[in-house]
Design a protein around this motif. Sequence first.
Motif, PDB file in Angstrom:
ATOM      1  N   SER A 109       0.805  -1.137   0.092  1.00  0.00           N
ATOM      2  CA  SER A 109      -0.087  -0.021   0.024  1.00  0.00           C
ATOM      3  C   SER A 109       0.898   1.317  -0.145  1.00  0.00           C
ATOM      4  N   THR A 110       0.322   2.331  -0.745  1.00  0.00           N
ATOM      5  CA  THR A 110       0.988   3.507  -0.800  1.00  0.00           C
ATOM      6  C   THR A 110       0.085   4.576  -0.194  1.00  0.00           C
ATOM      7  N   TYR A 111      -0.885   3.895   0.388  1.00  0.00           N
ATOM      8  CA  TYR A 111      -1.898   4.710   0.925  1.00  0.00           C
ATOM      9  C   TYR A 111      -1.429   5.849   1.744  1.00  0.00           C
ATOM     10  N   ARG A 112      -1.992   7.086   1.792  1.00  0.00           N
ATOM     11  CA  ARG A 112      -1.827   8.116   2.514  1.00  0.00           C
ATOM     12  C   ARG A 112      -2.884   9.101   2.785  1.00  0.00           C
ATOM     13  N   PRO A 113      -3.261   9.281   4.201  1.00  0.00           N
ATOM     14  CA  PRO A 113      -4.483   9.824   4.497  1.00  0.00           C
ATOM     15  C   PRO A 113      -4.576  11.026   4.005  1.00  0.00           C
ATOM     16  N   TYR A 114      -5.713  11.837   3.795  1.00  0.00           N
ATOM     17  CA  TYR A 114      -5.911  12.985   3.322  1.00  0.00           C
ATOM     18  C   TYR A 114      -5.927  14.092   4.671  1.00  0.00           C
ATOM     19  N   PRO A 115      -5.635  15.263   4.482  1.00  0.00           N
ATOM     20  CA  PRO A 115      -5.292  16.220   5.741  1.00  0.00           C
ATOM     21  C   PRO A 115      -6.800  16.280   6.448  1.00  0.00           C
ATOM     22  N   SER A 116      -6.773  16.212   7.661  1.00  0.00           N
ATOM     23  CA  SER A 116      -7.679  16.379   8.451  1.00  0.00           C
ATOM     24  C   SER A 116      -7.424  17.696   9.469  1.00  0.00           C
ATOM     25  N   VAL A 117      -8.661  17.769  10.017  1.00  0.00           N
ATOM     26  CA  VAL A 117      -8.640  18.869  11.079  1.00  0.00           C
ATOM     27  C   VAL A 117      -9.554  18.459  12.128  1.00  0.00           C
ATOM     28  N   PRO A 118      -9.119  18.869  13.554  1.00  0.00           N
ATOM     29  CA  PRO A 118      -9.988  18.509  14.732  1.00  0.00           C
ATOM     30  C   PRO A 118     -11.503  18.970  14.519  1.00  0.00           C
ATOM     31  N   GLU A 149     -24.856  13.338   4.828  1.00  0.00           N
ATOM     32  CA  GLU A 149     -24.753  15.034   4.809  1.00  0.00           C
ATOM     33  C   GLU A 149     -23.186  15.069   4.601  1.00  0.00           C
ATOM     34  N   LYS A 150     -22.494  14.403   5.609  1.00  0.00           N
ATOM     35  CA  LYS A 150     -20.984  14.309   5.507  1.00  0.00           C
ATOM     36  C   LYS A 150     -20.184  12.900   5.836  1.00  0.00           C
ATOM     37  N   VAL A 151     -19.203  12.827   5.047  1.00  0.00           N
ATOM     38  CA  VAL A 151     -18.412  11.603   5.242  1.00  0.00           C
ATOM     39  C   VAL A 151     -16.982  11.880   5.403  1.00  0.00           C
ATOM     40  N   TRP A 152     -16.429  11.407   6.438  1.00  0.00           N
ATOM     41  CA  TRP A 152     -15.013  11.506   6.793  1.00  0.00           C
ATOM     42  C   TRP A 152     -14.389  10.221   6.649  1.00  0.00           C
ATOM     43  N   ILE A 153     -13.198  10.369   5.871  1.00  0.00           N
ATOM     44  CA  ILE A 153     -12.358   9.004   6.359  1.00  0.00           C
ATOM     45  C   ILE A 153     -10.924   9.407   6.650  1.00  0.00           C
ATOM     46  N   ASP A 154     -10.466   8.742   7.674  1.00  0.00           N
ATOM     47  CA  ASP A 154      -9.349   9.171   8.567  1.00  0.00           C
ATOM     48  C   ASP A 154      -9.561  10.692   9.023  1.00  0.00           C
ATOM     49  N   GLY A 155     -10.809  11.022   9.440  1.00  0.00           N
ATOM     50  CA  GLY A 155     -10.836  12.509   9.704  1.00  0.00           C
ATOM     51  C   GLY A 155     -10.948  13.554   8.772  1.00  0.00           C
ATOM     52  N   ALA A 156     -10.895  12.911   7.586  1.00  0.00           N
ATOM     53  CA  ALA A 156     -10.701  13.931   6.544  1.00  0.00           C
ATOM     54  C   ALA A 156     -12.302  14.086   5.839  1.00  0.00           C
ATOM     55  N   LEU A 157     -12.714  15.463   5.578  1.00  0.00           N
ATOM     56  CA  LEU A 157     -14.096  15.321   5.109  1.00  0.00           C
ATOM     57  C   LEU A 157     -14.067  15.127   3.551  1.00  0.00           C
ATOM     58  N   LEU A 158     -14.360  14.243   2.922  1.00  0.00           N
ATOM     59  CA  LEU A 158     -14.100  13.731   1.764  1.00  0.00           C
ATOM     60  C   LEU A 158     -15.612  14.104   1.112  1.00  0.00           C
ATOM     61  N   TYR A 159     -16.756  14.077   1.787  1.00  0.00           N
ATOM     62  CA  TYR A 159     -17.974  14.408   0.958  1.00  0.00           C
ATOM     63  C   TYR A 159     -18.727  15.156   2.178  1.00  0.00           C
ATOM     64  N   ASP A 160     -19.312  16.410   1.126  1.00  0.00           N
ATOM     65  CA  ASP A 160     -20.193  17.277   2.049  1.00  0.00           C
ATOM     66  C   ASP A 160     -21.361  17.912   1.125  1.00  0.00           C
ATOM     67  N   ALA A 161     -22.727  17.429   1.397  1.00  0.00           N
ATOM     68  CA  ALA A 161     -23.673  17.494   0.644  1.00  0.00           C
ATOM     69  C   ALA A 161     -24.181  18.924   0.417  1.00  0.00           C
ATOM     70  N   ASN A 162     -23.480  19.901   1.188  1.00  0.00           N
ATOM     71  CA  ASN A 162     -23.806  21.262   1.168  1.00  0.00           C
ATOM     72  C   ASN A 162     -22.697  21.952   0.593  1.00  0.00           C
ATOM     73  N   ASP A 163     -21.728  21.515   0.103  1.00  0.00           N
ATOM     74  CA  ASP A 163     -20.401  21.824  -0.435  1.00  0.00           C
ATOM     75  C   ASP A 163     -20.194  21.300  -1.733  1.00  0.00           C
ATOM     76  N   PRO A 164     -20.327  22.238  -2.768  1.00  0.00           N
ATOM     77  CA  PRO A 164     -20.195  21.575  -4.280  1.00  0.00           C
ATOM     78  C   PRO A 164     -18.734  21.063  -4.398  1.00  0.00           C
ATOM     79  N   LYS A 165     -17.823  21.635  -3.767  1.00  0.00           N
ATOM     80  CA  LYS A 165     -16.376  21.330  -3.832  1.00  0.00           C
ATOM     81  C   LYS A 165     -16.059  19.832  -3.246  1.00  0.00           C
ATOM     82  N   ARG A 166     -17.020  19.546  -2.493  1.00  0.00           N
ATOM     83  CA  ARG A 166     -16.897  18.213  -2.070  1.00  0.00           C
ATOM     84  C   ARG A 166     -17.853  17.299  -2.306  1.00  0.00           C
ATOM     85  N   ARG A 167     -18.553  17.095  -3.554  1.00  0.00           N
ATOM     86  CA  ARG A 167     -19.311  16.292  -4.076  1.00  0.00           C
ATOM     87  C   ARG A 167     -18.667  15.653  -5.363  1.00  0.00           C
TER      88      ARG A 167
END
Length: 474
Positions: free
Chosen positions: A50-59, A440-458
């Motif tokens: 695996s070369t998997y690297r988590p996306y950046p996350s915020v608390p 409404e929102k989906v986080w993977i490794d704490g990184a917000l990868l989907y947000d129904a309210n944000d076109p940039k994260r759809r």
Amino acid sequence: MVFDRKFAVSGVALALAACASAPAEKPKSASATPPAPRAPRPWPADAYPSTYRPYPSVPTLVTNVTIYDGEGGRIDGGSVLFADGKVVEVGRTIAAPAGATVIDGTGKYLTPGVIDVHSHLGDYPSPGVSALSDGNEATSPTTPEVWAEHSVWPQDPGFSRALANGGVTTLQILPGSANLMGGRSVTLKNVYARTSQGMKFPGAPYGFKMACGENPKRVYGAKGRMPSTRMGNVAVNRQTWIKAADYKRKWDKYEEDGKGDPPGRDLAMDTLAGVLSGKILVHNHCYRSDEMANVIDMSKEFGYHVTAFHHGVEAYKIGDLLKANDICAVVWADWYGFKMESYDGIRENLAILQKAGTCAMIHSDDQNGIQRLNQEVAKALAAGRRAGIQIPDEQAWIWLSYNPAKALGIADRTGSLKPGKMADVVLWNGNPFSVYTRPEKVWIDGALLYDANDPKRRPVSDFELGQPGEGDVK
């Protein structure tokens, strides 16, 4: 080499006695040339790590939310804090650390991400054309040498659909079921990446796809070759396991004494020896209860363990047998009757298995079904309750996250909202067992990868329809 403490102590005593009566000299048995290192055991042979690297996350702190923790627990008006890719705290009153994003979840639900233990995304991607059909190496009844990850197309829009519509954060990609032994499966995190290795769940064990029943005997019987019957299925399997056991014995002997050249490599036998060593987990496509029992007998004959029976339309008939052998049942809510071996299915399957104490879970096996596994569980819950089997909603979430994680060998890292586990989290805009509810929102490794309210994260792909109000379509 085995270290024998008794002989080591005796050797030291003799050496001290010799030093008292004679000058030291080089032992005659010493060699000026060190022995050549032995070749490593070839399984599980993770030649493509695996070369998997988590996306950046915020608390992030989600408050005032109904929590299903994935292991049967429920907290009303609860809070979950995650940071640095991990769940930090789960409870009712949690203080927000400095700089944390705080989300008010009033009227909403928070769960672990959905885990689909049986998917073919990437191997049978969209668009569904023959040029992209890479899930079945249907050229031999046994093909343990093939690995599903070498067919995965990371650009399959099915991945983003599963994330956005179904809250799926982890999934196992399996070869198809044309063969008795279809090859290795791979567990992926549902993230955007350019390569399959960039999606591969770090440290997850490989799976091994096997199949019972109608598929292999139909595919190869139609070609006028074995197997063409269920007894032929078992015979071909057993003959192949005999070869694998012999291959493993040769490697065991070589590792034990280190003499001679290493045994010759065989990619198919590498995988099967990994199964016999308990390093690779068996996921067996099997509908009928009698065939599951036959496979259990065969696994005991050759000393391997079946992790899960997939599809399991008749699993409810042998829940006690599955529990006694620590085998999970992977089932649908109501898919049955589409061929003879699926004829005896019932909608109460999951509920009966849960009542029997069997490790049970839902799965998709379908690029559309993976987008609504929460609704599939809702159907199974309703069927069980009509039959008098009362299972709380929060307990049923085990079928969507913790039990699939257990079947994939990753329950120590994901599958539930527990401190220290990966922050694979879904915020639902209502009760997740309602047909009107969506992530409404989906986080993977704490990184917000989907947000129904944000076109940039759809999700955006050539195969997605635009959102209402987008573009200038009249």
